[in-house]
Structure formats: structure tokens, C-alpha cells
Design a protein around this motif. Structure first.
Motif, PDB file in Angstrom:
ATOM      1  N   SER A  61       0.874  -1.294  -0.118  1.00  0.00           N
ATOM      2  CA  SER A  61       0.002   0.045  -0.048  1.00  0.00           C
ATOM      3  C   SER A  61       0.929   1.260   0.011  1.00  0.00           C
ATOM      4  O   SER A  61       1.832   1.331   0.612  1.00  0.00           O
ATOM      5  CB  SER A  61      -0.932   0.168   1.109  1.00  0.00           C
ATOM      6  OG  SER A  61      -1.877  -1.250   1.370  1.00  0.00           O
ATOM      7  N   PRO A  62       0.307   2.304  -0.715  1.00  0.00           N
ATOM      8  CA  PRO A  62       1.348   3.607  -0.609  1.00  0.00           C
ATOM      9  C   PRO A  62       1.317   4.170   0.792  1.00  0.00           C
ATOM     10  O   PRO A  62       0.268   3.874   1.694  1.00  0.00           O
ATOM     11  CB  PRO A  62       0.359   4.554  -1.671  1.00  0.00           C
ATOM     12  CG  PRO A  62      -0.877   3.886  -1.550  1.00  0.00           C
ATOM     13  CD  PRO A  62      -0.906   2.270  -1.528  1.00  0.00           C
TER      14      PRO A  62
ATOM     15  N   ARG B 279       0.746   6.553   4.047  1.00  0.00           N
ATOM     16  CA  ARG B 279       0.049   7.529   4.484  1.00  0.00           C
ATOM     17  C   ARG B 279       1.009   8.990   5.008  1.00  0.00           C
ATOM     18  O   ARG B 279       1.655   8.617   5.932  1.00  0.00           O
ATOM     19  CB  ARG B 279      -0.937   6.821   5.532  1.00  0.00           C
ATOM     20  CG  ARG B 279      -1.911   7.876   5.968  1.00  0.00           C
ATOM     21  CD  ARG B 279      -3.200   7.089   6.727  1.00  0.00           C
ATOM     22  NE  ARG B 279      -4.107   7.950   7.136  1.00  0.00           N
ATOM     23  CZ  ARG B 279      -4.260   8.569   8.152  1.00  0.00           C
ATOM     24  NH1 ARG B 279      -3.258   8.706   9.193  1.00  0.00           N
ATOM     25  NH2 ARG B 279      -5.618   9.158   8.626  1.00  0.00           N
TER      26      ARG B 279
ATOM     27  N   ARG C 263      -3.363   7.981  -0.246  1.00  0.00           N
ATOM     28  CA  ARG C 263      -2.812   7.788  -1.594  1.00  0.00           C
ATOM     29  C   ARG C 263      -1.333   8.436  -1.690  1.00  0.00           C
ATOM     30  O   ARG C 263      -1.049   8.662  -2.944  1.00  0.00           O
ATOM     31  CB  ARG C 263      -3.540   8.243  -2.535  1.00  0.00           C
ATOM     32  CG  ARG C 263      -5.209   7.376  -2.572  1.00  0.00           C
ATOM     33  CD  ARG C 263      -5.916   7.964  -3.498  1.00  0.00           C
ATOM     34  NE  ARG C 263      -5.260   8.334  -4.851  1.00  0.00           N
ATOM     35  CZ  ARG C 263      -5.267   9.489  -5.272  1.00  0.00           C
ATOM     36  NH1 ARG C 263      -5.990  10.479  -4.460  1.00  0.00           N
ATOM     37  NH2 ARG C 263      -4.474   9.948  -6.269  1.00  0.00           N
ATOM     38  N   ASN C 264      -0.642   8.833  -0.829  1.00  0.00           N
ATOM     39  CA  ASN C 264       0.707   9.368  -0.760  1.00  0.00           C
ATOM     40  C   ASN C 264       0.530  10.805  -1.188  1.00  0.00           C
ATOM     41  O   ASN C 264       1.463  11.446  -1.553  1.00  0.00           O
ATOM     42  CB  ASN C 264       1.800   8.552  -1.623  1.00  0.00           C
ATOM     43  CG  ASN C 264       2.969   9.038  -1.257  1.00  0.00           C
ATOM     44  OD1 ASN C 264       3.413   9.243  -0.173  1.00  0.00           O
ATOM     45  ND2 ASN C 264       3.756   8.673  -2.330  1.00  0.00           N
TER      46      ASN C 264
END
Length: 268
Positions: free
Chosen positions: A4-5, A7, A165-166
Motif C-alpha cells: 500500500s502507498p 500515508r 494515496r501518498n
């Protein structure tokens, strides 16, 4: 399975006085400049984009910069000629701008895109230090005129999903912004600035529900109206607190400049 990207946290950064970091102003802004230069190293990863609210863009409704290559707006007066030739060629992010508008609309705050608007000095001056490579796409979000603290908090909460989503969310302003007293080195607001700064740090570091309540009613804090005759340089902090959700906040920068207490904050 792809990881996952990251946070991203949420930041409230001081942007200084005009182009202060790029002129001969010995010792005054050095600590703030060092803080800004160190920000990128504290992030979990290089952001894929930045959404930023500056105290220097006010509109009727929430508005985003939507150009692929926004220009710069040298919205300061009386500074050396070279400061009107500073460059920060960060790209825009039209798709991210559209997503910001979609999130705001879903939260009941429809807005507009502005393909001609550039980045004001509340964005490009601190970002020239914090993200010096100018290679991260940036979308600036305006502060609506007559926007209450509660409404600004709501705006921040609306864009909070971007963090997963960064996307880095940033508010830029000043925790003290009485320009007449600051530039005139008027000592009458030195003590009120310290009282308000102490209150502000406690408010940010309170549990999120208490934090939201305190920041919504910031004008009742000691010294508040002396430190902020108008609210536009403080409300980006309220926006950042809204985007923080339930994450804790803390003061990550503290200084005294020309007698006035100044702070920066981080959430998450």
C-alpha cells in the motif's frame, strides 16, 4: 501483492515574511529556514503530490489551481529586485485538482477550477526550501472569503482521504500575523504572542475532539485578536487539523522572531 502507498502526515508550515529566506536579513529567519529545509526528510516517502492551502489566496468558493504548469505570483511589495525573479517550476496536477473538487463536492462544498492561477508566495517561498527540487506536483486550494473556522475544518476533513494515496496536505500561513506590530517591532504584542502561542500548542496537542472545538473558537483564546487581526494566516492550520482526522498533533517548530512567538505543527 503490491504494498500500500504510505500515508502522509499533515503539516502547517510558516511561510515567513515575503521572500525573507532569499535576501540579506541576518539571523532573523535562519531557524525557520532550517526547519523548512528539514521537512522532506521527516516524511515517510516522497509524496506523489501536494495539496496546499495558503493564507494568500481567498475566493468566493473553494477553488483549485488546475494548470499543468502554474506560474508564480510575486504577491509582495518593496523587496529587492532579484526576489521578483525567483523560480519554482513545480508541475501542477490537473487530475489531482479534479479529485480535490470531487471530494469537496461530496462534502457539500462545490468549488471551481482555475487554469490561469499560479502559486502565490505563501506556497512557492516555503516550498523552495522544503521541496527544493520542484519535482512534486502541487495543487493549491483557496480559502473562501468569510470562511469560518468550522467550515475550514470541514474542508480539511473532506480531503483527508488523499493522505492514504501518498498525497501530502499542507497549510501555510503564520501562527502570528500582525504585520504592523511585527515589522514595526512593536513590543506591546510580545507577551500576547507568547500567550496565544502557548494556547495554540495546547489546542493542537489536545485529543482530536477537543482540538476541533478549541480551534473552531480560536478567537476566544488569549491574545488571539492581537496576533490575528484577520484570520487568513491562521485558518490554514485549522484546515490542516481537519485533514488530520483522529491523528494526534504536535508542535514541531518553535521560534521567536522580532519579539513574536511563532510555531509550526504536524499531525500524524
Amino acid at each position: 501483492m503490491e504494498p500500500s502507498p504510505p500515508r502522509q502526515p499533515v503539516l502547517f508550515v510558516p511561510h515567513g515574511g515575503g521572500p525573507c529566506f532569499f535576501m540579506d536579513w541576518p539571523d532573523t529567519w535562519d531557524h525557520m529556514a532550517a526547519h523548512l529545509r528539514g521537512i522532506a526528510a521527516t516524511l515517510p516517502a516522497r509524496p506523489d503530490g501536494i495539496v496546499v492551502m495558503s493564507g494568500h489566496w481567498q475566493t468566493g468558493v473553494p477553488t483549485v489551481t488546475s494548470a499543468a504548469h502554474p506560474p508564480l505570483i510575486y504577491d509582495y511589495d518593496g523587496f529587492p529586485p532579484h526576489t521578483y525573479h525567483l523560480q519554482y517550476p513545480a508541475p501542477g496536477a490537473p487530475a489531482l485538482a479534479a479529485e480535490v473538487l470531487d471530494l469537496l463536492a461530496r462534502a457539500g462544498m462545490p468549488g471551481e477550477a482555475d487554469a490561469g492561477r499560479g502559486f502565490d508566495h505563501g506556497v512557492f517561498i516555503p516550498f523552495m526550501l522544503a521541496f527544493a527540487q520542484a519535482d512534486i506536483p502541487v495543487v493549491e486550494l483557496s480559502l473562501p472569503r468569510e470562511c469560518s473556522a468550522a467550515h475550514t475544518l470541514h474542508m480539511g476533513a473532506a480531503v483527508q482521504p488523499l493522505r492514504a494515496r501518498n498525497i501530502l496536505i499542507v497549510g501555510t500561513g503564520m501562527s502570528y500575523h500582525n504585520v504592523r506590530h511585527l515589522m514595526g517591532r512593536d513590543p506591546q504584542s510580545d507577551a500576547p504572542s507568547r500567550a496565544f502561542d502557548t494556547w495554540l500548542a495546547r489546542a493542537v496537542e489536545s485529543p482530536p475532539p477537543l482540538r476541533a472545538e478549541a480551534l473552531t473558537h480560536w478567537a476566544q483564546a488569549p491574545g488571539a485578536r492581537i496576533c490575528h487581526p484577520t484570520p487568513e494566516h491562521l485558518l490554514p492550520l485549522v484546515f490542516a487539523a481537519g485533514a488530520a482526522g483522529n491523528d494526534p498533533g504536535r508542535r514541531d517548530y518553535s521560534d521567536t522572531i522580532m519579539g513574536k512567538a511563532l510555531s509550526g505543527f504536524r499531525f500524524g
